[in-house]
Design a protein around this motif. Structure first.
Motif, PDB file in Angstrom:
ATOM      1  N   HIS A 247       0.801  -1.454  -0.038  1.00  0.00           N
ATOM      2  CA  HIS A 247       0.024   0.064   0.012  1.00  0.00           C
ATOM      3  C   HIS A 247       0.924   1.330   0.150  1.00  0.00           C
ATOM      4  CE1 HIS A 247      -3.122  -2.933   1.529  1.00  0.00           C
ATOM      5  NE2 HIS A 247      -3.987  -2.233   0.795  1.00  0.00           N
ATOM      6  N   LEU A 248       2.147   1.091   0.343  1.00  0.00           N
ATOM      7  CA  LEU A 248       2.961   2.426   0.205  1.00  0.00           C
ATOM      8  C   LEU A 248       4.217   1.999  -0.677  1.00  0.00           C
ATOM      9  CD1 LEU A 248       2.915   3.077   4.292  1.00  0.00           C
ATOM     10  CD2 LEU A 248       1.341   4.110   2.376  1.00  0.00           C
ATOM     11  N   THR A 297      -3.196   2.545   7.290  1.00  0.00           N
ATOM     12  CA  THR A 297      -3.188   1.447   6.460  1.00  0.00           C
ATOM     13  C   THR A 297      -3.204   0.047   7.071  1.00  0.00           C
ATOM     14  OG1 THR A 297      -1.798   2.861   4.837  1.00  0.00           O
ATOM     15  CG2 THR A 297      -1.508   0.233   4.826  1.00  0.00           C
ATOM     16  N   LEU A 298      -2.502   0.009   8.263  1.00  0.00           N
ATOM     17  CA  LEU A 298      -2.525  -1.058   9.032  1.00  0.00           C
ATOM     18  C   LEU A 298      -3.687  -1.354   9.792  1.00  0.00           C
ATOM     19  CD1 LEU A 298       1.223  -0.687  10.741  1.00  0.00           C
ATOM     20  CD2 LEU A 298       0.257  -2.302   8.915  1.00  0.00           C
ATOM     21  N   THR A 299      -4.501  -0.253  10.305  1.00  0.00           N
ATOM     22  CA  THR A 299      -5.766  -0.612  10.854  1.00  0.00           C
ATOM     23  C   THR A 299      -6.881  -1.167  10.113  1.00  0.00           C
ATOM     24  OG1 THR A 299      -5.231   1.098  12.588  1.00  0.00           O
ATOM     25  CG2 THR A 299      -7.512   0.424  12.320  1.00  0.00           C
ATOM     26  N   ALA A 300      -6.800  -0.522   8.858  1.00  0.00           N
ATOM     27  CA  ALA A 300      -7.928  -0.999   7.542  1.00  0.00           C
ATOM     28  C   ALA A 300      -7.724  -2.452   7.388  1.00  0.00           C
ATOM     29  CB  ALA A 300      -7.694  -0.210   6.351  1.00  0.00           C
ATOM     30  N   ALA A 301      -6.395  -3.135   7.536  1.00  0.00           N
ATOM     31  CA  ALA A 301      -6.039  -4.377   7.170  1.00  0.00           C
ATOM     32  C   ALA A 301      -6.155  -5.136   8.518  1.00  0.00           C
ATOM     33  CB  ALA A 301      -4.704  -4.471   6.722  1.00  0.00           C
ATOM     34  N   GLY A 302      -6.814  -4.845   9.470  1.00  0.00           N
ATOM     35  CA  GLY A 302      -6.885  -5.621  10.829  1.00  0.00           C
ATOM     36  C   GLY A 302      -5.831  -5.790  11.405  1.00  0.00           C
ATOM     37  N   GLN A 303      -4.795  -4.822  11.494  1.00  0.00           N
ATOM     38  CA  GLN A 303      -3.310  -5.272  12.319  1.00  0.00           C
ATOM     39  C   GLN A 303      -3.507  -4.494  13.428  1.00  0.00           C
ATOM     40  OE1 GLN A 303      -0.662  -7.387  11.108  1.00  0.00           O
ATOM     41  NE2 GLN A 303      -2.695  -7.892  10.107  1.00  0.00           N
ATOM     42  N   THR A 304      -3.042  -5.109  14.462  1.00  0.00           N
ATOM     43  CA  THR A 304      -2.862  -4.552  15.875  1.00  0.00           C
ATOM     44  C   THR A 304      -1.519  -3.756  16.025  1.00  0.00           C
ATOM     45  OG1 THR A 304      -4.344  -6.178  16.742  1.00  0.00           O
ATOM     46  CG2 THR A 304      -3.363  -4.785  18.381  1.00  0.00           C
TER      47      THR A 304
END
Length: 338
Positions: A247-248, A297-304
């Motif tokens: 994504h980046l 980006t990480l939150t949208a992908a479900g990453q904690t």
């Protein structure tokens, strides 16, 4: 081709070495920021390069010619314009008269035209009859620059040209120097304590300490060393790294042993307005993604996310460390938690 190349250049005064085995490289077209504390040897180096002082040891090439075998008034040194320490002005004459006397003495073609152009370039009035002994320090500096430019030199050696000049004059002088470099291809070596001005101009830097060259580096290498970055740590580092890379695409990534991921801008990706004291706190200025973009980006992908920080390094701090701080230098990085 290197316009300046020194090898082991040394200048001693009795038991004191003002310049100590200096290796210096300035390429054609460079604006070379020459940085060091007072007494580090900058002015002495410039005097030797200008043919105003004889080296004790070592050698120097100017425009590809070995200068130690060259008479001081040869065509090699005539290609150099210098403003070192204080400008040499005749106090009872006007700015135009000072320039005309130099232009006539070195045989400039159409001296009147060139002197008028140079005075206008540095922001002085060619028809002002005011004697230079009544000039402000800033006006004397600008006239000194004009004198250095008489004869259209290929190399300029400028020692603290912004000394005593107010912000408006500094901006005008900086613009004039950059036009000379871009439009006429004049190579410049500029020593200055005003690091912000050098950062806006220089394409290459050299840091001198106790007469010895500590380090030379390009503009891009400086910003790679000092640019901001984002560090993130999640519960699934491998998956998070894959997501960020997808994504980046304009960023560079480094995985750390503790599972953290450091994200920076690609080499050379730097906003033109990046300046001392400001670039470090603005990741966008160095090409790195903002911490908010990483988080989103990480939150949208479900990453904690368990840690997110911006790593900063101040440009001025970097130079102070290279020059040798009198006090214990601050830590390399400062973290701003988000």
């Amino acid at each position: 081709m290197n316009v300046i190349e020194t090898r082991g250049l040394t200048k001693s005064y009795g038991a004191t070495r003002a310049v100590d085995s200096l290796d210096m490289h300035v390429a054609r077209g460079d604006i070379y920021g020459f940085v060091g504390k007072n007494g580090a040897g900058k002015s002495t180096t410039m005097k030797m390069l200008a043919g105003l002082s004889t080296p004790t040891a070592g050698s120097m090439k100017l425009f590809g010619t070995e200068a130690e075998n060259t008479p001081a008034f040869s065509s090699t040194f005539s290609r150099i314009g210098a403003l070192i320490e204080n400008p040499g002005l005749l106090p009872n004459f006007s700015a135009f008269e000072n320039l005309m006397m130099k232009a006539l003495s070195i045989g400039v073609v159409n001296p009147r035209v060139q002197c008028i152009e140079l005075l206008e370039l540095v922001g002085l009035d060619p028809v002002n009859p005011r004697k230079t002994k009544k000039f402000s320090l800033g006006m004397k500096q600008r006239l000194g620059l004009a004198l250095a430019l008489v004869g259209s030199p290929d190399l300029l050696l400028l020692d603290e040209p912004f000394n005593g000049i107010d912000p408006e004059e500094t901006r005008a002088l900086r613009g004039a120097l950059m036009r000379l470099n871009h439009e006429r291809g004049v190579t410049m070596v500029i020593s200055s304590h005003v690091l912000d001005q050098l950062n806006r101009m220089a394409t290459r830097f050299g840091v001198i300490r106790a007469g010895h060259m500590v380090k030379e580096f390009t503009e891009d290498e400086l910003h790679a060393a000092c640019g901001s970055s984002v560090r993130v740590k999640t519960t699934d580092p491998a998956r998070s790294l894959a997501i960020l890379e997808e994504h980046l695409p304009g960023a560079a990534f480094r995985a750390e042993p503790d599972g953290g991921i450091v994200i920076t801008g690609m080499a050379g990706a730097r906003h033109a307005a990046a300046t001392f004291g400001g670039a470090a706190s603005d990741t966008a200025a160095t090409g790195a993604p903002a911490a908010e973009d990483v988080s989103r980006t990480l939150t949208a992908a479900g990453q904690t996310i368990i840690e997110l920080s911006v790593l900063e390094r101040d440009f001025e701090e970097y130079f102070v460390e290279l020059m040798g701080a009198d006090a214990e230098p601050s830590s390399t990085h400062a973290e701003s938690r988000r």
